[in-house]
Write a protein that holds these residues in place. Sequence first.
Motif, PDB file in Angstrom:
ATOM      1  N   ASN A   1      48.578  45.890  51.043  1.00  0.00           N
ATOM      2  CA  ASN A   1      47.779  45.451  49.896  1.00  0.00           C
ATOM      3  C   ASN A   1      48.256  45.997  48.561  1.00  0.00           C
ATOM      4  O   ASN A   1      48.667  47.143  48.450  1.00  0.00           O
ATOM      5  CB  ASN A   1      46.308  45.875  50.090  1.00  0.00           C
ATOM      6  CG  ASN A   1      45.714  45.247  51.327  1.00  0.00           C
ATOM      7  OD1 ASN A   1      46.018  44.103  51.655  1.00  0.00           O
ATOM      8  ND2 ASN A   1      44.882  45.995  52.027  1.00  0.00           N
ATOM      9  N   LEU A   2      48.146  45.150  47.551  1.00  0.00           N
ATOM     10  CA  LEU A   2      48.315  45.607  46.184  1.00  0.00           C
ATOM     11  C   LEU A   2      47.108  46.458  45.798  1.00  0.00           C
ATOM     12  O   LEU A   2      46.040  46.351  46.405  1.00  0.00           O
ATOM     13  CB  LEU A   2      48.437  44.402  45.246  1.00  0.00           C
ATOM     14  CG  LEU A   2      49.719  43.571  45.393  1.00  0.00           C
ATOM     15  CD1 LEU A   2      49.560  42.230  44.688  1.00  0.00           C
ATOM     16  CD2 LEU A   2      50.910  44.320  44.844  1.00  0.00           C
ATOM     17  N   GLU A   3      47.275  47.282  44.791  1.00  0.00           N
ATOM     18  CA  GLU A   3      46.163  48.132  44.361  1.00  0.00           C
ATOM     19  C   GLU A   3      45.017  47.284  43.834  1.00  0.00           C
ATOM     20  O   GLU A   3      45.212  46.186  43.309  1.00  0.00           O
ATOM     21  CB  GLU A   3      46.644  49.104  43.283  1.00  0.00           C
ATOM     22  CG  GLU A   3      47.811  49.992  43.709  1.00  0.00           C
ATOM     23  CD  GLU A   3      47.478  50.837  44.914  1.00  0.00           C
ATOM     24  OE1 GLU A   3      46.303  51.231  45.066  1.00  0.00           O
ATOM     25  OE2 GLU A   3      48.397  51.118  45.720  1.00  0.00           O
ATOM     26  N   LYS A   4      43.814  47.820  43.963  1.00  0.00           N
ATOM     27  CA  LYS A   4      42.624  47.070  43.554  1.00  0.00           C
ATOM     28  C   LYS A   4      42.650  46.715  42.079  1.00  0.00           C
ATOM     29  O   LYS A   4      42.198  45.639  41.671  1.00  0.00           O
ATOM     30  CB  LYS A   4      41.358  47.870  43.883  1.00  0.00           C
ATOM     31  CG  LYS A   4      40.072  47.083  43.641  1.00  0.00           C
ATOM     32  CD  LYS A   4      38.864  47.854  44.142  1.00  0.00           C
ATOM     33  CE  LYS A   4      37.599  47.019  43.965  1.00  0.00           C
ATOM     34  NZ  LYS A   4      36.400  47.742  44.449  1.00  0.00           N
ATOM     35  N   ASP A   5      43.201  47.621  41.248  1.00  0.00           N
ATOM     36  CA  ASP A   5      43.242  47.358  39.821  1.00  0.00           C
ATOM     37  C   ASP A   5      44.536  46.681  39.389  1.00  0.00           C
ATOM     38  O   ASP A   5      44.870  46.633  38.209  1.00  0.00           O
ATOM     39  CB  ASP A   5      43.063  48.652  39.036  1.00  0.00           C
ATOM     40  CG  ASP A   5      44.162  49.675  39.363  1.00  0.00           C
ATOM     41  OD1 ASP A   5      44.902  49.448  40.341  1.00  0.00           O
ATOM     42  OD2 ASP A   5      44.262  50.675  38.631  1.00  0.00           O
ATOM     43  N   SER A   6      45.275  46.143  40.356  1.00  0.00           N
ATOM     44  CA  SER A   6      46.540  45.483  40.039  1.00  0.00           C
ATOM     45  C   SER A   6      46.295  44.232  39.211  1.00  0.00           C
ATOM     46  O   SER A   6      45.292  43.527  39.395  1.00  0.00           O
ATOM     47  CB  SER A   6      47.287  45.120  41.325  1.00  0.00           C
ATOM     48  OG  SER A   6      48.421  44.336  41.041  1.00  0.00           O
ATOM     49  N   ASN A   7      47.215  43.957  38.314  1.00  0.00           N
ATOM     50  CA  ASN A   7      47.156  42.746  37.520  1.00  0.00           C
ATOM     51  C   ASN A   7      47.933  41.608  38.170  1.00  0.00           C
ATOM     52  O   ASN A   7      48.308  40.646  37.493  1.00  0.00           O
ATOM     53  CB  ASN A   7      47.709  43.009  36.114  1.00  0.00           C
ATOM     54  CG  ASN A   7      46.737  43.795  35.261  1.00  0.00           C
ATOM     55  OD1 ASN A   7      45.597  43.389  35.077  1.00  0.00           O
ATOM     56  ND2 ASN A   7      47.189  44.940  34.747  1.00  0.00           N
ATOM     57  N   ILE A   8      48.190  41.744  39.472  1.00  0.00           N
ATOM     58  CA  ILE A   8      48.961  40.750  40.209  1.00  0.00           C
ATOM     59  C   ILE A   8      48.118  40.174  41.339  1.00  0.00           C
ATOM     60  O   ILE A   8      47.534  40.914  42.126  1.00  0.00           O
ATOM     61  CB  ILE A   8      50.242  41.368  40.793  1.00  0.00           C
ATOM     62  CG1 ILE A   8      51.098  41.988  39.683  1.00  0.00           C
ATOM     63  CG2 ILE A   8      51.047  40.323  41.552  1.00  0.00           C
ATOM     64  CD1 ILE A   8      52.287  42.756  40.207  1.00  0.00           C
ATOM     65  N   ALA A   9      48.063  38.856  41.408  1.00  0.00           N
ATOM     66  CA  ALA A   9      47.431  38.165  42.537  1.00  0.00           C
ATOM     67  C   ALA A   9      48.529  37.628  43.444  1.00  0.00           C
ATOM     68  O   ALA A   9      49.599  37.215  42.975  1.00  0.00           O
ATOM     69  CB  ALA A   9      46.546  37.031  42.038  1.00  0.00           C
TER      70      ALA A   9
END
Length: 551
Positions: A32-40
């Motif tokens: 998983n990407l980090e929860k606050d990531s700016n990437i979907a």
Amino acid sequence: MEEKDWTIMVYMAGDNNLSEDMVTGLIGMETNLEKDSNIALMAFYDTGAPNFPTVIVDFTKEQDKFQYFNPRKIPGSPRPFITAINNERISIYSITGFVKLCVERHPAKNYALIFSGHGDGFQPDTFLRDDNPVSHITVRELHRNLDWMKENLLKGEKFSILGFDSCVMGTLEVAFEMADVAETMVASQGFVPNAGWDYKKVVNGLKNYKKPSKDEIADVLLKSFIKSNEEYAYYSGRSIDICRCNLEIMPDLAKEINSLGKQLKNFFGKETLRNIIKQVVHNSHYRCQTHLFEQSVDIKDFCEILRNECETIAKEKIELISVFDGQKQPALIQKAVEIKDAMNAVSETCKQIEKIIGENIKSYYLGSEFQYSNGISLYFPWSYISFLMVWGRYSCFDFASEKRTPFQESRKKEAYFKKNLDISDWIKFLDSFLVKTMRPANGDPEKEFYLFKLNGVSLSSTQKKLLKLNSPNKLNSPNKLNSPNKLNSPNKLNSPNKLADGSASNSFIGDFGRMKNVSWEPTLWQPTEEVHNILNENPILNSSGKAKAKK
């Protein structure tokens, strides 16, 4: 609705022999990407299992907000997904539906669209091949599809990154086609292993950035692919390559390539220069990095070698001129000056091409086979028969013409080419050069034999001449499959399973069976429907480069 910096969409055409490897890719995306990531991150996966539904998965770490998406969870999996009613057919409609869903679900400032599946470069026969039902799309159809999405889904903005996790898509023909719908292209000139890109490494690489730039995203794709193949290259000799290409420079690059083609064609047409041009082009073609079973050359490597050849000859002529300066040898001096000027002109054009590629295309490679790869290839076959075999399909690419043709005209494009449309100067050069450098026919009836006889096809003497000349093994290099260092590297391990007739042994076919390659095997010179059609037609082009009308 909060806008993200990036939405990355991975379209996986896995209804074929790539199915299981793509599941590995999906599992890798669950890092998983980090929860606050700016990437979907979202993925479309069409499985090879009969009657199993297509799956669209959202790997973005956040709560689902849209009831119409109707997510449910697979037991043991934290990722929401939606399934199609039936096994999805790979088509421009399924691509559009997937991208539309991604854009609505995760609006962003930048969109990256990655296609994972079989590739075929300028051979529009197996791109994103689907076995259930049997189907594929063409690069031209993809361009139309992306152009529609740019205008209707992305508000007129281009895709920031267009990725091809597929074989042999790193060509000028593909890049030029996509230049008006995407800003950056990530692709390989050579063959890509079935395992494809390592999406676990991709996701881990993205975690290093809060607000990554376009080049940083592209570099993650490049370096993760190289990193995942390091051990294979070290232990088993696997060769791969990958690049990121600034598509904004494609019109300028195409212009310079066509300028080079025009120069070579014009100089080749002059009696005083013909043998010189033949020499420098053949030497450069023979020594340079090639891809796609010898059908494409690495542009920068070809131009570097061609420039060096031209500069050497120009230097020799300058020395000759200085020796005879002031003496009564006007004809000799005049010829030397003409050759020098021609070589310098070709050299300057090559410099411009090298400069454009060097400043705008970043590439990596692993393994000796692709050691002179610089990121982008161009169609340059060894034989005229090969040229004729692909011309009908190749002519549909924008690069084949001198200007971009609207897609709605493309279905009539081949017929239009054959009537009155000027083709690009590079193609004019190929037509002239390949025809005029053919060896004379042997003409010994006691020795000649044709594979067509096995199929009961009777050939006239003219047809025999057409098919017999310009065989793919001129210069005694029938098995030159991407061996750029064969002249100077004694430690190069030559592949013993490459047969002298240009075909391959079972082990060689097996090697390529592990690649996301085109469906045809490397036995390219067997009778095909295209060749049989040629038997009943004149060559498509004449020496002037104008297309002939069909009788």
